[in-house]
Design a protein around this motif. Structure first.
Motif, PDB file in Angstrom:
ATOM      1  N   SER A 150       0.833  -1.210   0.000  1.00 14.68           N
ATOM      2  CA  SER A 150       0.000   0.000   0.000  1.00 14.68           C
ATOM      3  C   SER A 150       0.862   1.252   0.000  1.00 14.68           C
ATOM      4  N   ILE A 151       2.183   1.062  -0.035  1.00 13.31           N
ATOM      5  CA  ILE A 151       3.116   2.192   0.064  1.00 13.31           C
ATOM      6  C   ILE A 151       3.835   2.450  -1.251  1.00 13.31           C
ATOM      7  N   VAL A 152       4.377   1.383  -1.857  1.00 10.96           N
ATOM      8  CA  VAL A 152       5.155   1.540  -3.091  1.00 10.96           C
ATOM      9  C   VAL A 152       4.459   0.826  -4.247  1.00 10.96           C
ATOM     10  N   PRO A 153       4.648   1.303  -5.483  1.00  9.79           N
ATOM     11  CA  PRO A 153       4.063   0.630  -6.652  1.00  9.79           C
ATOM     12  C   PRO A 153       4.692  -0.759  -6.839  1.00  9.79           C
ATOM     13  N   THR A 154       3.884  -1.744  -7.171  1.00 12.21           N
ATOM     14  CA  THR A 154       4.372  -3.100  -7.451  1.00 12.21           C
ATOM     15  C   THR A 154       3.669  -3.642  -8.690  1.00 12.21           C
TER      16      THR A 154
END
Length: 225
Positions: A150-154
């Motif tokens: 929920s923090i970095v794009p994956t």
């Protein structure tokens, strides 16, 4: 001379009987071990999905919740009924996979790039093909387990192809850094490796690699019985 021949015959008969009994015991042991391994497929994702749906229901009273519950019901029916069979139609296994991905999308972050690519030959028909149940889901589940943030794009990529009775599954996912040390150590992947070895000996190839923060699997199965 006759007595010796009778003795040799007796030994030979007993040897053959014992050999037949040994083969029977080995076959029964194989069946029991395979049944045990199938029963060990972890259904934990079902309970996690229920928790996610409960949270969604608290946040919004929307049709998405009803749709999610319906998809979950489909998964549970397959898990509790069809998954107990030795083999199931490939169409059911693919439908299960699609419903699982759709269910995961309900709580997937907008930052996650998800691609599911399904390629089937024979003009889209694969009703005659069969596969051991719950064989593909651990790889897909693993991608969502270690590739969501929920923090970095994956990015998660799932590709499934059937060509000339050979099924090919490709799954790739970015590894969330905090889960780096836990990747490829889960119970699910080890179990499915054992199931593949028992069910498709000499008829499958499984490649697992981790490189530059990306975890990838390539599985190929010869479905011909």
């Amino acid at each position: 001379m006759i007595r010796k021949m009778a003795t040799v015959y007796g030994y030979t008969r007993d040897w053959l009987l014992n050999l037949g009994l040994l083969k029977k015991l080995r076959a029964e042991r194989y069946a029991m071990e395979l049944t045990f391994l199938q029963s060990q497929v972890d259904p934990q994702f079902l309970f996690n999905s229920l928790n996610n749906l409960c949270a969604l229901a608290l946040d919004e009273g929307s049709p998405k919740t009803a749709d999610g519950i319906a998809k979950l019901g489909t998964l549970m029916r397959y898990n509790l009924q069809d998954a107990q069979a030795e083999l199931v139609p490939l169409s059911k296994e693919i439908n299960y996979l699609e419903k699982y991905i759709e269910l995961q999308q309900l709580h997937t972050s907008p930052q996650t790039e998800l691609e599911f690519n399904l390629q089937i030959n024979k003009h889209g028909q694969y009703e005659g093909e069969k596969i051991a149940p719950m064989l593909l889901i651990p790889f897909v589940e693993n991608a969502f387990k270690y590739g969501l943030s929920s923090i970095v794009p994956t990015r998660i990529y799932i590709g499934l192809e059937l060509s000339n009775d050979r099924l090919m599954l490709n799954v790739e996912n970015d590894i969330v850094s905090m889960l780096q040390d836990r990747v490829n150590k889960g119970f699910g992947l080890e179990t499915v490796k054992k199931r593949l070895a028992l069910r498709y000996p000499g008829r499958h190839q499984l490649l697992i690699r981790e490189e530059d923060g990306v975890f990838a699997i390539q599985l190929e199965i010869d479905l011909r019985s």
